[in-house]
Write a protein that holds these residues in place. Structure first.
Motif, PDB file in Angstrom:
ATOM      1  N   GLY A 176      -0.040   3.391   6.526  1.00 39.91           N
ATOM      2  CA  GLY A 176       1.128   2.957   5.780  1.00 39.91           C
ATOM      3  C   GLY A 176       1.342   1.462   5.811  1.00 39.91           C
ATOM      4  O   GLY A 176       1.297   0.832   6.863  1.00 39.91           O
ATOM      5  N   GLY A 177       1.562   0.892   4.659  1.00 39.36           N
ATOM      6  CA  GLY A 177       1.837  -0.531   4.560  1.00 39.36           C
ATOM      7  C   GLY A 177       0.600  -1.393   4.402  1.00 39.36           C
ATOM      8  O   GLY A 177       0.713  -2.578   4.060  1.00 39.36           O
ATOM      9  N   PHE A 178      -0.588  -0.824   4.641  1.00 38.60           N
ATOM     10  CA  PHE A 178      -1.788  -1.652   4.556  1.00 38.60           C
ATOM     11  C   PHE A 178      -2.001  -2.190   3.144  1.00 38.60           C
ATOM     12  O   PHE A 178      -2.412  -3.353   2.971  1.00 38.60           O
ATOM     13  CB  PHE A 178      -3.025  -0.871   4.990  1.00 38.60           C
ATOM     14  CG  PHE A 178      -4.306  -1.607   4.697  1.00 38.60           C
ATOM     15  CD1 PHE A 178      -4.705  -2.658   5.496  1.00 38.60           C
ATOM     16  CD2 PHE A 178      -5.074  -1.272   3.587  1.00 38.60           C
ATOM     17  CE1 PHE A 178      -5.856  -3.363   5.203  1.00 38.60           C
ATOM     18  CE2 PHE A 178      -6.232  -1.978   3.294  1.00 38.60           C
ATOM     19  CZ  PHE A 178      -6.627  -3.016   4.109  1.00 38.60           C
ATOM     20  N   ALA A 179      -1.746  -1.364   2.134  1.00 31.35           N
ATOM     21  CA  ALA A 179      -1.970  -1.812   0.756  1.00 31.35           C
ATOM     22  C   ALA A 179      -1.142  -3.058   0.446  1.00 31.35           C
ATOM     23  O   ALA A 179      -1.592  -3.952  -0.281  1.00 31.35           O
ATOM     24  CB  ALA A 179      -1.629  -0.693  -0.224  1.00 31.35           C
ATOM     25  N   GLY A 180       0.067  -3.131   1.007  1.00 31.60           N
ATOM     26  CA  GLY A 180       0.908  -4.302   0.794  1.00 31.60           C
ATOM     27  C   GLY A 180       0.292  -5.556   1.384  1.00 31.60           C
ATOM     28  O   GLY A 180       0.324  -6.631   0.775  1.00 31.60           O
ATOM     29  N   LEU A 181      -0.272  -5.441   2.586  1.00 32.57           N
ATOM     30  CA  LEU A 181      -0.950  -6.584   3.212  1.00 32.57           C
ATOM     31  C   LEU A 181      -2.156  -6.994   2.382  1.00 32.57           C
ATOM     32  O   LEU A 181      -2.370  -8.182   2.105  1.00 32.57           O
ATOM     33  CB  LEU A 181      -1.385  -6.219   4.626  1.00 32.57           C
ATOM     34  CG  LEU A 181      -2.325  -7.216   5.316  1.00 32.57           C
ATOM     35  CD1 LEU A 181      -1.630  -8.555   5.527  1.00 32.57           C
ATOM     36  CD2 LEU A 181      -2.831  -6.651   6.633  1.00 32.57           C
ATOM     37  N   ASP A 182      -2.964  -6.031   1.999  1.00 36.43           N
ATOM     38  CA  ASP A 182      -4.194  -6.325   1.264  1.00 36.43           C
ATOM     39  C   ASP A 182      -3.892  -7.061  -0.040  1.00 36.43           C
ATOM     40  O   ASP A 182      -4.514  -8.081  -0.356  1.00 36.43           O
ATOM     41  CB  ASP A 182      -4.930  -5.019   0.996  1.00 36.43           C
ATOM     42  CG  ASP A 182      -6.374  -5.236   0.590  1.00 36.43           C
ATOM     43  OD1 ASP A 182      -7.100  -5.919   1.350  1.00 36.43           O
ATOM     44  OD2 ASP A 182      -6.785  -4.720  -0.456  1.00 36.43           O
ATOM     45  N   SER A 183      -2.941  -6.545  -0.793  1.00 37.01           N
ATOM     46  CA  SER A 183      -2.623  -7.175  -2.079  1.00 37.01           C
ATOM     47  C   SER A 183      -1.975  -8.546  -1.875  1.00 37.01           C
ATOM     48  O   SER A 183      -2.241  -9.476  -2.638  1.00 37.01           O
ATOM     49  CB  SER A 183      -1.718  -6.262  -2.912  1.00 37.01           C
ATOM     50  OG  SER A 183      -0.493  -6.030  -2.251  1.00 37.01           O
ATOM     51  N   ALA A 184      -1.126  -8.682  -0.839  1.00 34.44           N
ATOM     52  CA  ALA A 184      -0.466  -9.963  -0.586  1.00 34.44           C
ATOM     53  C   ALA A 184      -1.483 -11.048  -0.235  1.00 34.44           C
ATOM     54  O   ALA A 184      -1.385 -12.184  -0.712  1.00 34.44           O
ATOM     55  CB  ALA A 184       0.555  -9.814   0.534  1.00 34.44           C
ATOM     56  N   VAL A 185      -2.468 -10.696   0.588  1.00 34.50           N
ATOM     57  CA  VAL A 185      -3.505 -11.671   0.963  1.00 34.50           C
ATOM     58  C   VAL A 185      -4.328 -12.057  -0.266  1.00 34.50           C
ATOM     59  O   VAL A 185      -4.621 -13.242  -0.501  1.00 34.50           O
ATOM     60  CB  VAL A 185      -4.412 -11.090   2.067  1.00 34.50           C
ATOM     61  CG1 VAL A 185      -5.696 -11.908   2.208  1.00 34.50           C
ATOM     62  CG2 VAL A 185      -3.666 -11.048   3.387  1.00 34.50           C
TER      63      VAL A 185
END
Length: 269
Positions: free
Chosen positions: A122-131
């Motif tokens: 959970g939440g990994f997709a947000g980190l990936d897209s933000a980076v």
């Protein structure tokens, strides 16, 4: 050649993250390979254009996942290849950083690399897209730090095993494990059990790999230094002991290994 940038995290994150790094390189063909020797590092790496190519013993090369979470490596046998436009952004964790942040059983991460989404969840997709939305190193650091801050609240508090692992890392593995256990108010068996769970290796194995990685890094920084001098400085019985360790932890002699590692120069910018 790789151009390398390194940046320390904000002090509020320094208990779980050691640093951030960026590597940039252009490779017309996969002509130079780099062996993956045993090493203590844990990191989350984003391939922003072309990923590394990974070869396992007895198998061909295959591209790494676009974002890969890598645990400590105790067993050699893989090689990296580089081709195309290689741009990486990497979050490097403290010895117990992954366990503290994500409650990971680190024995499952030893000698393994997984797509970040399959482990962090959970939440990994947000980190990936933000980076990936960012256009430069500073922006990627800001995006990663913002995401990590949100996970510091529920993270496990700093404890005896975290302290012991940091001491081993700071000493380059040159520390008495029995003395470390005594100072951490744990029995040797307790320290070993908890260390396995939170670091992915026993204290002795972790110290061994840290010492080996440290002597390699020292030789990379000072290519003219004699192996015998480095062996003495880093606590090996003699040069023959260092050679045996290198064969065990890298599958080759020290001189062959260092030449392979130096085949692709790295320039800090």
């Amino acid at each position: 050649m790789f151009e390398v940038r390194i940046r320390r995290p904000h002090r509020d994150l320094s208990s779980v993250v050691t640093h951030f790094s960026q590597r940039l390189g252009q490779f017309a063909e996969m002509s130079v390979l780099r062996p993956l020797h045993a090493r203590p590092n844990q990191f989350l790496e984003f391939y922003l254009v072309d990923p590394y190519q990974v070869e396992e013993e007895g198998k061909g090369f295959a591209p790494a996942p676009q974002t890969v979470l890598v645990g400590p490596c105790l067993t050699p046998g893989k090689r990296l290849g580089f081709v195309g436009d290689v741009q990486t952004f990497t979050i490097h964790f403290q010895p117990t950083g992954l366990a503290r942040l994500f409650n990971l059983p680190m024995t499952d991460m030893t000698d393994q690399a997984f797509h970040g989404r399959d482990v962090i969840g959970g939440g990994f997709a947000g980190l990936d897209s933000a980076v990936r939305r960012q256009s430069d190193f500073d922006g990627r650091i800001a995006a990663a730090e913002g995401w990590l801050y949100d996970r510091m609240g529920p993270a496990r508090s700093f404890g005896a095993v975290d302290w012991a692992a940091r001491v081993i890392a700071r000493s380059s593995g040159r520390v008495s494990i029995d003395r470390l256990a005594a100072r951490s108010d744990l029995s040797a068996r307790q320290l070993q059990r908890r260390f396995l769970a939170d670091v992915g290796a026993t204290p002795k194995s972790y110290a061994r790999v840290h010492r080996f990685s440290s002597v390699l890094e020292a030789r990379r920084k000072a290519p003219d230094r004699a192996w015998a001098d480095l062996a003495a400085e880093y606590g090996f019985a003699d040069q023959a002991h260092l050679i045996r360790e290198t064969r065990s932890l890298a599958g080759r002699t020290p001189e062959v290994l260092i030449q392979e590692l130096l085949a692709i120069p790295e320039q800090n910018v």
